[in-house]
Design an enzyme around this catalytic site. Structure first.
Site, PDB file in Angstrom:
ATOM      1  N   TYR A 190     -21.886 -28.541  49.385  1.00  0.00           N
ATOM      2  CA  TYR A 190     -22.668 -27.383  48.927  1.00  0.00           C
ATOM      3  C   TYR A 190     -24.122 -27.478  49.377  1.00  0.00           C
ATOM      4  O   TYR A 190     -24.735 -26.489  49.773  1.00  0.00           O
ATOM      5  CB  TYR A 190     -22.599 -27.267  47.397  1.00  0.00           C
ATOM      6  CG  TYR A 190     -21.236 -26.844  46.897  1.00  0.00           C
ATOM      7  CD1 TYR A 190     -20.886 -25.501  46.813  1.00  0.00           C
ATOM      8  CD2 TYR A 190     -20.281 -27.776  46.514  1.00  0.00           C
ATOM      9  CE1 TYR A 190     -19.639 -25.102  46.369  1.00  0.00           C
ATOM     10  CE2 TYR A 190     -19.019 -27.400  46.076  1.00  0.00           C
ATOM     11  CZ  TYR A 190     -18.701 -26.055  46.001  1.00  0.00           C
ATOM     12  OH  TYR A 190     -17.470 -25.667  45.575  1.00  0.00           O
ATOM     13  N   ASP A 246     -22.927 -28.151  35.174  1.00  0.00           N
ATOM     14  CA  ASP A 246     -22.322 -27.873  36.478  1.00  0.00           C
ATOM     15  C   ASP A 246     -22.658 -29.005  37.440  1.00  0.00           C
ATOM     16  O   ASP A 246     -23.704 -29.637  37.326  1.00  0.00           O
ATOM     17  CB  ASP A 246     -22.824 -26.544  37.053  1.00  0.00           C
ATOM     18  CG  ASP A 246     -21.907 -26.055  38.163  1.00  0.00           C
ATOM     19  OD1 ASP A 246     -20.877 -25.425  37.855  1.00  0.00           O
ATOM     20  OD2 ASP A 246     -22.186 -26.343  39.344  1.00  0.00           O
ATOM     21  N   ARG A 280     -14.937 -18.221  31.358  1.00  0.00           N
ATOM     22  CA  ARG A 280     -14.939 -16.757  31.216  1.00  0.00           C
ATOM     23  C   ARG A 280     -13.658 -16.159  30.669  1.00  0.00           C
ATOM     24  O   ARG A 280     -13.641 -15.000  30.285  1.00  0.00           O
ATOM     25  CB  ARG A 280     -15.289 -16.120  32.571  1.00  0.00           C
ATOM     26  CG  ARG A 280     -16.751 -16.275  32.921  1.00  0.00           C
ATOM     27  CD  ARG A 280     -16.995 -16.042  34.391  1.00  0.00           C
ATOM     28  NE  ARG A 280     -16.385 -17.112  35.157  1.00  0.00           N
ATOM     29  CZ  ARG A 280     -16.409 -17.197  36.489  1.00  0.00           C
ATOM     30  NH1 ARG A 280     -16.963 -16.255  37.198  1.00  0.00           N
ATOM     31  NH2 ARG A 280     -15.852 -18.211  37.107  1.00  0.00           N
ATOM     32  N   ARG A 301     -22.653 -16.501  26.795  1.00  0.00           N
ATOM     33  CA  ARG A 301     -23.280 -16.424  28.110  1.00  0.00           C
ATOM     34  C   ARG A 301     -24.186 -15.203  28.210  1.00  0.00           C
ATOM     35  O   ARG A 301     -25.279 -15.264  28.766  1.00  0.00           O
ATOM     36  CB  ARG A 301     -22.210 -16.359  29.195  1.00  0.00           C
ATOM     37  CG  ARG A 301     -22.770 -16.751  30.524  1.00  0.00           C
ATOM     38  CD  ARG A 301     -21.844 -16.425  31.636  1.00  0.00           C
ATOM     39  NE  ARG A 301     -22.635 -15.725  32.619  1.00  0.00           N
ATOM     40  CZ  ARG A 301     -22.220 -15.336  33.790  1.00  0.00           C
ATOM     41  NH1 ARG A 301     -20.978 -15.534  34.137  1.00  0.00           N
ATOM     42  NH2 ARG A 301     -23.011 -14.732  34.620  1.00  0.00           N
ATOM     43  N   ARG A 349     -12.436 -26.623  32.970  1.00  0.00           N
ATOM     44  CA  ARG A 349     -13.077 -25.323  32.724  1.00  0.00           C
ATOM     45  C   ARG A 349     -12.620 -24.698  31.411  1.00  0.00           C
ATOM     46  O   ARG A 349     -12.493 -23.475  31.312  1.00  0.00           O
ATOM     47  CB  ARG A 349     -12.781 -24.334  33.864  1.00  0.00           C
ATOM     48  CG  ARG A 349     -13.439 -24.655  35.189  1.00  0.00           C
ATOM     49  CD  ARG A 349     -14.881 -24.172  35.224  1.00  0.00           C
ATOM     50  NE  ARG A 349     -15.534 -24.647  36.427  1.00  0.00           N
ATOM     51  CZ  ARG A 349     -15.678 -23.922  37.537  1.00  0.00           C
ATOM     52  NH1 ARG A 349     -15.239 -22.690  37.577  1.00  0.00           N
ATOM     53  NH2 ARG A 349     -16.271 -24.434  38.578  1.00  0.00           N
TER      54      ARG A 349
HETATM   55  O1  CP3 Z   1     -14.795 -27.917  32.862  1.00  0.00           O
HETATM   56  C1  CP3 Z   1     -15.662 -27.427  32.111  1.00  0.00           C
HETATM   57  O2  CP3 Z   1     -15.406 -26.521  31.280  1.00  0.00           O
HETATM   58  C2  CP3 Z   1     -17.047 -28.030  32.124  1.00  0.00           C
HETATM   59  C3  CP3 Z   1     -18.048 -27.322  32.843  1.00  0.00           C
HETATM   60  C4  CP3 Z   1     -17.915 -27.234  34.355  1.00  0.00           C
HETATM   61  C5  CP3 Z   1     -18.330 -26.079  35.069  1.00  0.00           C
HETATM   62  N1  CP3 Z   1     -18.243 -26.358  36.402  1.00  0.00           N
HETATM   63  C6  CP3 Z   1     -18.806 -24.826  34.477  1.00  0.00           C
HETATM   64  C7  CP3 Z   1     -18.843 -23.617  35.313  1.00  0.00           C
HETATM   65  C8  CP3 Z   1     -17.503 -28.180  35.284  1.00  0.00           C
HETATM   66  C9  CP3 Z   1     -16.897 -29.554  35.061  1.00  0.00           C
HETATM   67  C10 CP3 Z   1     -17.737 -27.625  36.573  1.00  0.00           C
HETATM   68  C11 CP3 Z   1     -17.467 -28.367  37.820  1.00  0.00           C
HETATM   69  C12 CP3 Z   1     -17.712 -27.703  39.100  1.00  0.00           C
HETATM   70  N2  CP3 Z   1     -18.682 -26.798  39.417  1.00  0.00           N
HETATM   71  C13 CP3 Z   1     -17.002 -28.020  40.270  1.00  0.00           C
HETATM   72  C14 CP3 Z   1     -15.940 -29.073  40.386  1.00  0.00           C
HETATM   73  C15 CP3 Z   1     -14.639 -28.667  39.802  1.00  0.00           C
HETATM   74  C16 CP3 Z   1     -13.927 -27.566  40.508  1.00  0.00           C
HETATM   75  O3  CP3 Z   1     -13.739 -26.518  39.871  1.00  0.00           O
HETATM   76  O4  CP3 Z   1     -13.527 -27.771  41.674  1.00  0.00           O
HETATM   77  C17 CP3 Z   1     -17.516 -27.208  41.302  1.00  0.00           C
HETATM   78  C18 CP3 Z   1     -17.038 -27.179  42.735  1.00  0.00           C
HETATM   79  C19 CP3 Z   1     -18.591 -26.447  40.751  1.00  0.00           C
HETATM   80  C20 CP3 Z   1     -19.497 -25.518  41.477  1.00  0.00           C
HETATM   81  C21 CP3 Z   1     -19.385 -24.153  40.937  1.00  0.00           C
HETATM   82  N3  CP3 Z   1     -19.838 -23.760  39.698  1.00  0.00           N
HETATM   83  C22 CP3 Z   1     -18.841 -23.030  41.584  1.00  0.00           C
HETATM   84  C23 CP3 Z   1     -18.198 -23.048  42.965  1.00  0.00           C
HETATM   85  C24 CP3 Z   1     -18.955 -21.962  40.701  1.00  0.00           C
HETATM   86  C25 CP3 Z   1     -18.647 -20.513  40.970  1.00  0.00           C
HETATM   87  C26 CP3 Z   1     -17.201 -20.248  40.927  1.00  0.00           C
HETATM   88  C27 CP3 Z   1     -16.839 -19.561  39.641  1.00  0.00           C
HETATM   89  O5  CP3 Z   1     -15.855 -19.987  39.017  1.00  0.00           O
HETATM   90  O6  CP3 Z   1     -17.526 -18.593  39.319  1.00  0.00           O
HETATM   91  C28 CP3 Z   1     -19.550 -22.452  39.507  1.00  0.00           C
HETATM   92  C29 CP3 Z   1     -19.842 -21.680  38.295  1.00  0.00           C
HETATM   93  C30 CP3 Z   1     -19.319 -22.204  36.986  1.00  0.00           C
HETATM   94  N4  CP3 Z   1     -19.347 -23.505  36.571  1.00  0.00           N
HETATM   95  C31 CP3 Z   1     -18.756 -21.426  35.946  1.00  0.00           C
HETATM   96  C32 CP3 Z   1     -18.479 -22.297  34.884  1.00  0.00           C
HETATM   97  C33 CP3 Z   1     -17.933 -21.954  33.525  1.00  0.00           C
HETATM   98  C34 CP3 Z   1     -18.621 -19.925  35.960  1.00  0.00           C
HETATM   99  C35 CP3 Z   1     -19.987 -19.400  35.726  1.00  0.00           C
HETATM  100  C36 CP3 Z   1     -20.037 -18.114  34.952  1.00  0.00           C
HETATM  101  O7  CP3 Z   1     -20.005 -18.138  33.695  1.00  0.00           O
HETATM  102  O8  CP3 Z   1     -20.171 -17.101  35.622  1.00  0.00           O
END
Ligand code: CP3
Length: 344
Positions: free
Chosen positions: A152, A75, A29, A38, A25
């Site tokens: 999910y 994602d 944010r 964003r 990540r």
């Molecule tokens: O790592 C990176 O920077 C690459 C991009 C990436 C994102 N999500 C961007 C993201 C990667 C590799 C993921 C993987 C992901 N997404 C996983 C597996 C890894 C982990 O963290 O366990 C999972 C379970 C998801 C599903 C997901 N996406 C959830 C549960 C959420 C909401 C939780 C949160 O942090 O808000 C997301 C949103 C998400 N994916 C964000 C980002 C940067 C936040 C979105 C935002 O900008 O509001």
């Protein structure tokens, strides 16, 4: 030497004097420049499907910190969406999807071969990145592992204990296995296209592998990873794969051998010393600093970072966190971690 990129050398099994480094990540944010882009995109999914802006946020942490790898901004839930599931994000709560409870719900989904129309913008992001990244930076593509994505898709949201997915697995294994098989096939196609577009490494995120026990772990964490990795390596010989069966605990041991992964990413529930002895003996490992150090910083961050570098320094190691960096992290602490790893 065929390659000089540090991440690729570590993945090939080389022990480097200073481990290469990137962060799960890393585009997120906690960075003001991410929040600005964003805002420009409108919302998270629009950002994922806008190749120019998705490439821009992927590059932001590379410019700011000079990480050794960039991870494609996308994602794991884009694949279910491409398979026809509804997907939206509720601010402050997380993802929401249509659910899978019955055979009829499953039958509405598309075939794995039909995902690319939706996912083409992601491949375009990869193409832009492979042109624009600095020469020394490795581009990592990724997907979710079938079990994690299924949790999910079945529940329609994130769940603390993956209860609905476990319930479907135990009450209707025939339907559950169809979900896993479709996701396995879709993941192979999705990652293959990322590789064709320029991803140099792929990572499989199994964030909820830890809730699979005993034979379920073998069947739903290990087997799908093994199938995906075998298919990718057959189509793209030599492509390195990082597997992240988060929460696997003792099952981290032997995971690389059993699946063919070139590197196993470890969370922070296992100690670096244990990992050195039980996991690194089979090849490269990635991890495992607790993400909360990016919030709290200070001497504890420095001490823990040094401990991990020391414990994993005798074999191939990619420095990373044990899980994604959180929005409340301080960007200064990320720099402190990098300086500590690089001995500055
Ligand atoms: O790592 C990176 O920077 C690459 C991009 C990436 C994102 N999500 C961007 C993201 C990667 C590799 C993921 C993987 C992901 N997404 C996983 C597996 C890894 C982990 O963290 O366990 C999972 C379970 C998801 C599903 C997901 N996406 C959830 C549960 C959420 C909401 C939780 C949160 O942090 O808000 C997301 C949103 C998400 N994916 C964000 C980002 C940067 C936040 C979105 C935002 O900008 O509001």
């Amino acid at each position: 030497m065929a390659t000089t990129k540090k991440i690729l050398r570590a993945l090939a099994g080389e022990t480097l004097e200073t481990p290469p480094i990137w962060m799960m990540r890393q585009a997120g944010r906690y960075l003001p420049e991410y929040r600005a882009t964003r805002g420009e995109a409108g919302d998270f999914l629009s950002l994922c499907y806008n190749p120019e802006l998705a490439a821009e946020v992927t590059l932001q942490p590379i410019r700011r910190y000079g990480f050794d790898a960039a991870i494609l901004f996308a994602d794991i839930l884009l694949l279910p969406q491409a398979l026809g599931a509804d997907l939206w994000f509720v601010t402050g709560e997380g993802p929401r999807l249509s659910t899978i409870e019955t055979q009829e719900d499953f039958d509405k989904l598309k075939a794995a071969s039909e995902i690319h129309e939706t996912l083409n913008p992601v491949y375009e992001t990869v193409r832009i990145l492979s042109r624009e990244l600095p020469e020394e930076t490795t581009l990592i593509g990724f997907a979710g592992a079938p079990w994690t994505v299924a949790t999910y898709m079945i529940a329609g949201r994130g769940t603390p204990d993956q209860g609905p997915a476990h319930a479907l697995k135990d009450s209707n294994p025939a339907l559950f296995d169809q979900v896993i098989d479709l996701l396995t096939e879709g993941t192979i196609d999705y990652l293959s296209k990322q590789i064709e577009a320029g991803a140099e490494v792929v990572k499989i995120f199994d964030s909820w592998a830890g809730s699979l026990k005993g034979a379920d772990f073998d069947k739903y964490a290990l087997e799908p990873a093994k199938k995906i990795i075998a298919a990718l390596k057959e189509k793209h010989p030599g492509i390195p794969v990082i597997a992240f069966p988060r929460g696997a605990g003792e099952r981290y041991e032997g995971f690389a051998k059993a699946t063919g992964a070139d590197c196993v990413a470890v969370d922070d529930a296992v100690s670096a010393e244990w990992v050195a002895e039980h996991v690194q003996k089979d090849g490269c490992v990635q991890g495992n600093l607790k993400s909360s150090h990016m919030v709290t910083g200070g001497q504890a961050l420095v001490d823990e970072t040094r401990r991990i570098v020391e414990a994993l320094g005798k074999g191939p190691h990619i420095f990373n966190l044990g899980h994604g960096i959180t929005p409340d992290a301080d960007p200064e602490n990320v720099q402190l971690m990098i300086d500590t790893v690089r001995g500055k």
